[in-house]
Design an enzyme around this catalytic site. Sequence first.
Site, PDB file in Angstrom:
ATOM      1  CB  SER A  33      -8.534 -21.169-112.637  1.00 34.56           C
ATOM      2  OG  SER A  33      -9.267 -21.771-111.649  1.00 34.56           O
ATOM      3  CG  ASN A  34      -9.485 -26.199-111.595  1.00 35.22           C
ATOM      4  OD1 ASN A  34     -10.634 -26.365-111.192  1.00 35.22           O
ATOM      5  ND2 ASN A  34      -8.476 -26.263-110.709  1.00 35.22           N
ATOM      6  CE1 TYR A  35     -13.565 -24.931-118.730  1.00 33.50           C
ATOM      7  CE2 TYR A  35     -11.946 -26.512-119.110  1.00 33.50           C
ATOM      8  CZ  TYR A  35     -12.653 -25.178-119.452  1.00 33.50           C
ATOM      9  OH  TYR A  35     -12.300 -24.661-120.748  1.00 33.50           O
TER      10      TYR A  35
END
Length: 226
Positions: A33-35
């Site tokens: 995923s990502n932030y």
Amino acid sequence: AVAALTPKSMAGRRVLITAGPTREEIDPIRYISNYSSGKMGYAIAREARLRGAQVTLVTGPTALTLPCGIDVVPVNSAEEMRRAVLERLERTDVVIKAAAVADYRPKVRAAAKVKKGASELVLELEKNPDILAEVGAMKGDRVVVGFAAETHDLIANATKKLTGKNVDMIVANDVSQEGAGFNVDTNIAKLLLRDGTVEELPKMGKDELAGVILDRITTLAEAKGR
Ligand code: CTP
Ligand code: CA
């Protein structure tokens, strides 16, 4: 002031917003995923609702409180987000793609937990569909707005997204600057339009920026009769 004092009503407009990250599963307990926090998309959804729009929020997993009075569609993966958006496109006047869609996903999702072994693990990734480009390709007279997160060559890269994905406006963020981008409450955005206009906005709260974005969208929608 960059925002109108009394914002124009968005009553009757059907606005679809995507927000948050996507999760691409490796196995039943792990993902890529990502932030992205989802803050920008949720702020736009809340403000559009306050202006009278009929709002649908297609959201990846976030820690935020769901805004009330809007239709919320929770999704996990980019593929799920894509389906949720395309299914609703017909009934939509404005599409705002604030989500940070994972560009790649594991080529295979293991049905059982991957156990550690003695050697290195190599994960093969395949490309996710570009939802914004798909929506842009069949947008008709809808207003379609994308975001661009860049660490370098902001205008050049964002302009490529504006024309390459056939969208009406790109909200470009230099995420290498302090107070911009992922997981903070402020943004330093530039708004790029198809006529070549670049509007440089000062650092502002995501709520305030949501208002400016919706002001510009309302103008674009009026011009298209949407
Ligand atoms: N986007 C999308 N589907 C994807 C990737 C991105 O709909 N698979 C959308 C995002 O929601 C955003 C815009 O495209 O509105 C730009 O996302 P960004 O990550 O900045 O650009 P990419 O085209 O993915 O290019 P890169 O990450 O290489 O800069
Ligand atoms: Ca990307």
